[in-house]
Design a protein around this motif. Structure first.
Motif, short mmCIF file in Angstrom:
data_model
loop_
_atom_site.label_atom_id
_atom_site.label_comp_id
_atom_site.label_asym_id
_atom_site.label_seq_id
_atom_site.Cartn_x
_atom_site.Cartn_y
_atom_site.Cartn_z
N UNK A 194 0.83 -1.20 0.00
CA UNK A 194 0.00 0.00 0.00
C UNK A 194 0.86 1.25 0.00
N UNK A 195 1.80 1.30 0.94
CA UNK A 195 2.61 2.51 1.06
C UNK A 195 3.56 2.67 -0.12
N UNK A 196 4.14 1.57 -0.57
CA UNK A 196 5.07 1.65 -1.71
C UNK A 196 4.33 2.12 -2.96
N UNK A 197 3.16 1.53 -3.20
CA UNK A 197 2.41 1.89 -4.40
C UNK A 197 2.05 3.36 -4.40
N UNK A 198 1.69 3.88 -3.21
CA UNK A 198 1.37 5.30 -3.14
C UNK A 198 2.60 6.16 -3.31
N UNK A 199 3.67 5.74 -2.64
CA UNK A 199 4.89 6.55 -2.68
C UNK A 199 5.48 6.64 -4.08
N UNK A 200 5.41 5.50 -4.81
CA UNK A 200 6.04 5.50 -6.13
C UNK A 200 5.05 5.83 -7.24
N UNK A 201 3.86 6.22 -6.86
CA UNK A 201 2.93 6.70 -7.86
C UNK A 201 2.22 5.64 -8.68
N UNK A 202 2.31 4.38 -8.27
CA UNK A 202 1.64 3.34 -9.06
C UNK A 202 0.13 3.43 -8.92
N UNK A 203 -0.29 4.06 -7.82
CA UNK A 203 -1.73 4.12 -7.57
C UNK A 203 -2.42 4.89 -8.68
N UNK A 204 -1.77 5.96 -9.13
CA UNK A 204 -2.41 6.79 -10.15
C UNK A 204 -2.07 6.32 -11.55
N UNK A 205 -0.99 5.52 -11.67
CA UNK A 205 -0.62 5.05 -13.00
C UNK A 205 -0.45 3.54 -12.97
N UNK A 206 -1.54 2.85 -13.15
CA UNK A 206 -1.47 1.40 -13.07
C UNK A 206 -0.58 0.81 -14.17
N UNK A 207 0.18 -0.19 -13.79
CA UNK A 207 1.00 -0.83 -14.81
C UNK A 207 1.49 -2.16 -14.27
N UNK A 208 1.85 -3.03 -15.18
CA UNK A 208 2.34 -4.34 -14.77
C UNK A 208 3.70 -4.20 -14.10
N UNK A 209 4.48 -3.25 -14.61
CA UNK A 209 5.80 -3.01 -14.00
C UNK A 209 5.62 -2.57 -12.56
N UNK A 210 4.61 -1.71 -12.36
CA UNK A 210 4.32 -1.26 -11.00
C UNK A 210 4.03 -2.43 -10.09
N UNK A 211 3.30 -3.39 -10.63
CA UNK A 211 2.97 -4.56 -9.83
C UNK A 211 4.24 -5.30 -9.42
N UNK A 212 5.14 -5.49 -10.37
CA UNK A 212 6.38 -6.21 -10.07
C UNK A 212 7.18 -5.51 -8.99
N UNK A 213 7.30 -4.18 -9.15
CA UNK A 213 8.08 -3.42 -8.17
C UNK A 213 7.45 -3.55 -6.79
N UNK A 214 6.13 -3.36 -6.74
CA UNK A 214 5.44 -3.44 -5.45
C UNK A 214 5.62 -4.82 -4.84
N UNK A 215 5.45 -5.82 -5.66
CA UNK A 215 5.59 -7.20 -5.19
C UNK A 215 6.98 -7.41 -4.63
N UNK A 216 7.98 -6.97 -5.41
CA UNK A 216 9.37 -7.16 -4.97
C UNK A 216 9.63 -6.43 -3.66
N UNK A 217 9.15 -5.20 -3.58
CA UNK A 217 9.38 -4.40 -2.37
C UNK A 217 8.76 -5.08 -1.15
N UNK A 218 7.52 -5.51 -1.30
CA UNK A 218 6.84 -6.15 -0.18
C UNK A 218 7.53 -7.45 0.22
N UNK A 219 7.93 -8.23 -0.79
CA UNK A 219 8.57 -9.51 -0.48
C UNK A 219 9.90 -9.27 0.24
N UNK A 220 10.64 -8.27 -0.19
CA UNK A 220 11.90 -7.96 0.48
C UNK A 220 11.67 -7.52 1.91
N UNK A 221 10.70 -6.60 2.07
CA UNK A 221 10.44 -6.09 3.41
C UNK A 221 10.04 -7.21 4.37
N UNK A 222 9.18 -8.09 3.89
CA UNK A 222 8.72 -9.16 4.77
C UNK A 222 9.78 -10.22 4.98
#
Lengths: 336, 302, 388
Positions: free
Chosen positions: B51-79
């Motif tokens: 949630x926070x990463x997507x908002x911070x990096x602007x994926x919320x307003x610009x949906x994209x598959x790349x955005x999904x990958x980045x968010x996924x990677x960020x969350x997986x790393x954090x956890x």
């Protein structure tokens, strides 16, 4: 002999407390003390199964729920009339004192039955499988009760009889409640520490070896489970009658976890440890009220730190009791 | 019939989520014989991080598959980091002291409570809307059965991650070490397997998968809150036991099966019985096949 | 264990810390002027736990009201001091939280709770202590039946359930309605029950009766079943925490009939999570945030400035409950006991944010309801429904 005298003295003290405490302490403290009593009984009863028989049960709240709801239903739908009748013939405190054991026993019996029904299949499982099965049964019981309209469902169940609307079905006498708790704990202690009680610990230590030397392990496990459920039911009944209103939310798996924590934190295999842990951990959230949102965070940290520093629990397998009490638990009737 | 297929589709998608979370439980149990109750909360932290990463990096307003990958990677790393932290701080000290099986369990409950309450404090107790990192579109419609691209993404990602895990476990050295420790930890240690590192790695992997589950849930059911991990955590554990705890393909099948059963019960009976029946099925399996669907019957040596 | 050094010290220190926190400090209230003794008011709510979001909202509304009242000079020249206690969303904790406020803090009035079950747990204590208790949002009729010291400033289920039943039948011409309610929340169960009864009395048919549990995020199973029953409308008397997702998933499944709800929908979250899916739906509420009334405007703007979002129903109800309490104190000329109770019971036409409120003989609030329609991503006033 001394044990007997002290027993009588203890009972007299409790009766005196029953009369005096409401005048000395405000209802807030009385409620906390009552909750501690309920928690102690819940912990002691679970200790029998988890600590002494080594069976990992985490569905205790389900049996407490059965006790709470069955006892409440009895009081609301039939007991009120009996109590009213009794109060007509006898002075009120005496009538209440005579009536009160009934819902407790009913709750305990119903919970024991549930324990039997659950125990027979569940106790065929070992270790973590038993844990998840008991967790499942606890939830099944809670959901089943939630679906019974005559005890309120999601609206909860008030201890208010339709046929006797003005009658107060609550039982808040602290002395009596503690008498019940003390008696129950005494029974459990006696069961475990008498010679026959070695069977429980034999099953805990090495079930196969116990079976090999002739201990009827299945029967022992079921017995522990049924007795434990009985007292869980009594605890639930005490809870229902002191709160005056029950809701299934109070008997979720979180509550089961809380009781497991009492038992493990106190030391698996120590009744006094379970009592100590139950007391401290029930009082702690109330004492920590001043901390607002940090209360639960501190509570969970307390849990973690205690386990890290002392994983065997506060008392391990030892009991914190004077030797005469120890002897009284062990000896059969009448020994000096 | 259409109804049934729709329910089946719903169930399978949901089951994929359970499977991802169940994998973490089963792996940790396999190597440590520990039920990591805090795992459900790792799933929650994954969703919140997303949630926070997507908002911070602007994926919320610009949906994209790349955005999904980045968010996924960020969350997986954090956890993954969170999982490692929990293992090091809460479980390892007990393991090194030989504290038996119950003390870590209590600690796990403590960590779970801590994360829930800290979550409410840090993230706020109110539900949050998970941003649409990819735009939801209907891909296919057969009669009244709808298939959205989000559902496809969830299923594909879940399956890909499971396949990835299977690869790691079966084809890499680390995987072999993990299996060795699961099978017989003392023997593995004697053979030179770095048990502590393996355990840490197991937590890292399991937590990363839970985080992925959190993101996927955020995509398909975009409401997240700090307590969202409690029930799914328990259900996923049930799924792991269903499949045979300690057994990785078992966790996958158990998760899918549980998801389907739950959905069918919700749809055809009543969702109030959903949880109860899930447990009943579980108990039935445990009684008639105690080691779960895929578990190997354990013979007890005397 | 041999060779284990005793490491009790840090553990004991932690225990000491726990015990030292015993005498609680109590959450401070707003400004106590030197020399003017503050009036202590208690609020017990679920500030943490399952329904934390409702308790926190209510608390914010109450606090805002009290701050405004104190800024105007307080009540009878004295400032109000709010002490809030958390019940962790646990039923019996509501009772001990209320007791703590009553006995330790000696509050003269009690506000709370949102959940009827928790109000029912605590109300007997207020009644016993003869301290007036006002529930801002509990809708189960039983709450005020506990005793004459227990009041509420919101609708009760029978009224609100009937409002939407009549709306569905009369306004939307619906003859077949499905219900999807939250089995775990007494609010939802009660509202669904009264809707069901009224709708059937009006000659309508309930074609599907599905349930979910609060906290669920997956409703497609139930919605698929509802879709198969072909209803004209679906009544969803749940909380905003689930409504958004329910709407989204309904649309995904092609269920395009209007969804109807109660005041549990009133929150920005419904719009945020539901997005385009909630367009064209209706729900009953206490007030319309887009109302021209200066009082509503002031409240909404003030809340938005303080908290960065539009207030939800809980905040508004909390605000009014506090306001009614202060008003009753002024009218009674006393801040506690029977005079306060009598003044509360005599509340007539109090001009609140959530409507013109009068307390009836059953100690419930009599006020008009409004039906709101979701249009253009906002809640818009649609129709007013007078109190029966």
């Amino acid at each position: 002999m001394r044990a007997r005298l002290l027993l009588v003295a203890g009972l007299a003290l409790l009766v005196a407390a029953d009369l005096a405490l409401p005048r000395l302490l405000n209802p807030y403290y009385l409620t906390i003390l009552t909750r501690i009593g309920v928690a102690v009984l819940a912990a002691a009863s679970l200790q029998l199964v988890n600590g002494f028989t080594g069976q990992f049960s985490i569905g205790h709240a389900g049996f407490m729920a059965v006790g709470a709801y069955v006892s409440a239903a009895l009081s609301v739908y039939a007991g009120a009339d009996w109590l009213a009748g009794l109060s007509g013939a006898l002075p009120a405190p005496l009538a209440r004192g005579l009536y009160f054991p009934l819902p407790l026993l009913a709750g305990g019996a119903a919970a024991a039955l549930a324990g039997f029904v659950v125990g027979i299949p569940a106790l065929r499982l070992r270790g973590d499988y038993l844990a998840i099965a008991t967790l499942g049964f606890g939830e099944i019981i809670r959901i089943a009760i939630l679906n019974v309209d005559s005890v309120g469902g999601a609206r909860g169940f008030s201890l208010a009889s339709p046929s006797q609307p003005g009658l107060d079905l609550r039982y808040e006498g602290l002395g009596a409640i503690y008498a019940v708790v003390a008696l129950s704990v005494g029974v459990i202690a006696r069961l475990v520490y008498a010679t026959g009680g070695l069977a429980f610990r034999a099953v805990r230590e090495d079930e196969i070896a116990a079976e090999a030397v002739g201990v009827a392990t299945t029967r022992v496990k079921v017995e522990a489970f049924v007795v434990s459920s009985f007292f869980a039911g009594v605890a639930g009944a005490l809870f229902a009658h002191s709160e005056g209103y029950v809701h299934t939310n109070s008997f979720s798996f979180i509550r089961s976890f809380e009781v497991v924590v009492f038992v493990v934190l106190g030391g698996l295999g120590s009744i006094s440890g379970a009592i100590l842990a139950a007391t401290v951990l029930t009082a702690a959230p109330e004492l920590l009220r001043g901390l607002g949102e940090w209360r639960m965070i501190l509570y969970s940290l307390l849990l973690i730190v205690t386990m890290l520093l002392r994983p065997q629990g506060l008392l391990g397998q030892r009991e914190l009791v004077p030797s005469w009490l120890r002897r009284a638990a062990r000896e059969p009737h009448g020994a000096p | 019939m259409e109804n049934f297929l729709q329910q089946l589709l719903n169930g399978v998608t949901w089951g994929g989520i359970y499977a991802l979370i169940a994998l973490g439980y089963t792996m940790v149990y396999g190597v440590l014989k520990l039920i990591n109750f805090a795992h459900g909360e790792v799933y929650m932290v994954g969703a919140m991080t997303g949630f926070y990463v997507a908002h911070a990096l602007g994926f919320a307003s610009q949906p994209s598959l790349a955005g999904l990958f980045v968010t996924l990677a960020a969350a997986m790393l954090a956890c993954a980091a969170l999982g490692a932290l929990i293992e090091r701080v809460a479980y390892r000290p007990l393991r090194l002291r030989g504290a038996g099986r119950l003390a870590p369990l209590i600690t796990a409950i403590g960590v779970s409570l801590l994360l829930q309450n800290a979550g409410q404090l840090v993230f706020g107790a109110d539900p949050k809307f998970f941003p649409s990192i990819i735009e939801s579109r209907e891909l296919l419609r057969v009669g009244s059965i709808a298939l959205s691209n989000v559902q496809v993404v969830v299923l594909v990602t879940a399956l890909a991650l499971m396949a990835g895990l299977e690869f790691v476990v079966m084809r890499t050295r680390f995987g072999r070490a993990m299996r060795a420790v699961s099978f017989d930890a003392p023997a593995a240690a004697l053979m030179g397997v770095p048990v502590d590192r393996v355990v840490l790695g197991t937590f890292v992997l399991g937590s990363a998968l839970a985080a992925a589950a959190g993101i996927l849930v955020g995509l398909s059911n975009p409401k997240i809150d700090p307590l969202m991990g409690v029930m799914p955590g328990i259900k996923a554990f049930v799924a792991a036991v269903l499949g045979g705890i300690g057994n990785i393909p078992g966790a996958m099948v158990g998760g899918l099966l549980l998801g389907v059963v739950e959905t069918l019960v919700s749809g055809y009976l009543s969702s109030t019985y959903r949880d109860a029946i899930a447990f009943l099925v579980l108990i039935a399996i445990l009684l008639y096949r105690p080691t779960g669907l895929f578990g190997t019957p354990q013979t007890e040596k005397v | 264990m041999r060779g284990q050094p005793r490491r009790r010290a840090p553990w004991l220190a932690l225990l000491a810390l726990v015990l030292a926190c015993g005498p609680d400090t109590g959450a401070g209230g707003s400004g106590a002027e030197a020399g003017k003794e503050p009036i202590k008011v208690g609020h017990f709510a679920s500030l943490t736990g399952d329904t934390a979001t409702f308790g926190q909202s209510t608390d914010r509304g109450i606090r805002m009201a009290i701050e405004e009242i104190n800024a105007r000079g307080g009540v009878l020249g004295r400032p109000l001091e709010l002490i809030s206690e958390d019940d962790r969303s646990i039923t019996e904790e509501a009772r001990s939280a209320a007791q703590k406020l009553l006995q330790r803090d000696q509050v003269v009035a009690l506000l709370g709770e949102v959940a009827s079950s928790r109000s029912l747990a605590a109300a007997p204590e207020a009644q016993r202590a003869k301290v007036p208790m006002i529930s801002p949002a509990s809708t189960n009729p039983k709450v005020t039946e506990v005793g004459n010291y227990v009041f509420r400033t919101c609708f009760i289920d029978p009224f609100q359930g009937a409002v939407m039943a009549r709306f569905a039948q009369g306004e939307l011409g619906a003859k077949r309605v499905a219900i999807l309610f939250d089995f775990k929340q007494d609010y939802s169960v009660g509202l669904a029950e009264f809707f069901r009864n009224t709708f059937k009395e009006l000659g309508g048919e309930i074609v599907a009766d599905e349930r979910y549990t609060s906290g669920d995020i997956e409703f497609r199973a139930q919605l698929t079943t509802i879709r198969a029953a072909n209803p004209d409308a679906v009544f969803v008397p749940g909380y905003y925490t689930e409504v958004g997702l329910i709407a989204k998933q309904a649309r995904e499944l092609g269920l395009d009939v209007p969804l109807l709800g109660g005041d549990g929908w009133d929150s920005a979250k419904t719009l945020e999570i539901g997005g385009a899916a909630v367009e064209g739906y209706y729900f009953s509420n206490h007030y319309a945030a887009d109302s021209d009334s200066p009082k509503v405007r002031a409240f909404v703007d003030g809340y938005r400035k303080q908290h960065g979002e539009v207030p939800d129903a809980m905040a508004a109800l909390g605000y009014d409950a506090a306001g009614i309490l202060a008003d009753a104190m002024e009218r009674a000329g006393r801040v506690e006991g029977e005079p306060l109770r009598a003044a509360l019971a005599a509340t007539r036409d109090y001009d609140g944010v959530t409507g013109r409120i009068s307390i009836d003989e059953a100690r419930n609030a009599r006020k008009d309801a409004v039906v709101l329609k979701i249009e253009g991503g906002k809640f818009r006033f649609y129709r007013s429904v007078p109190a029966s």
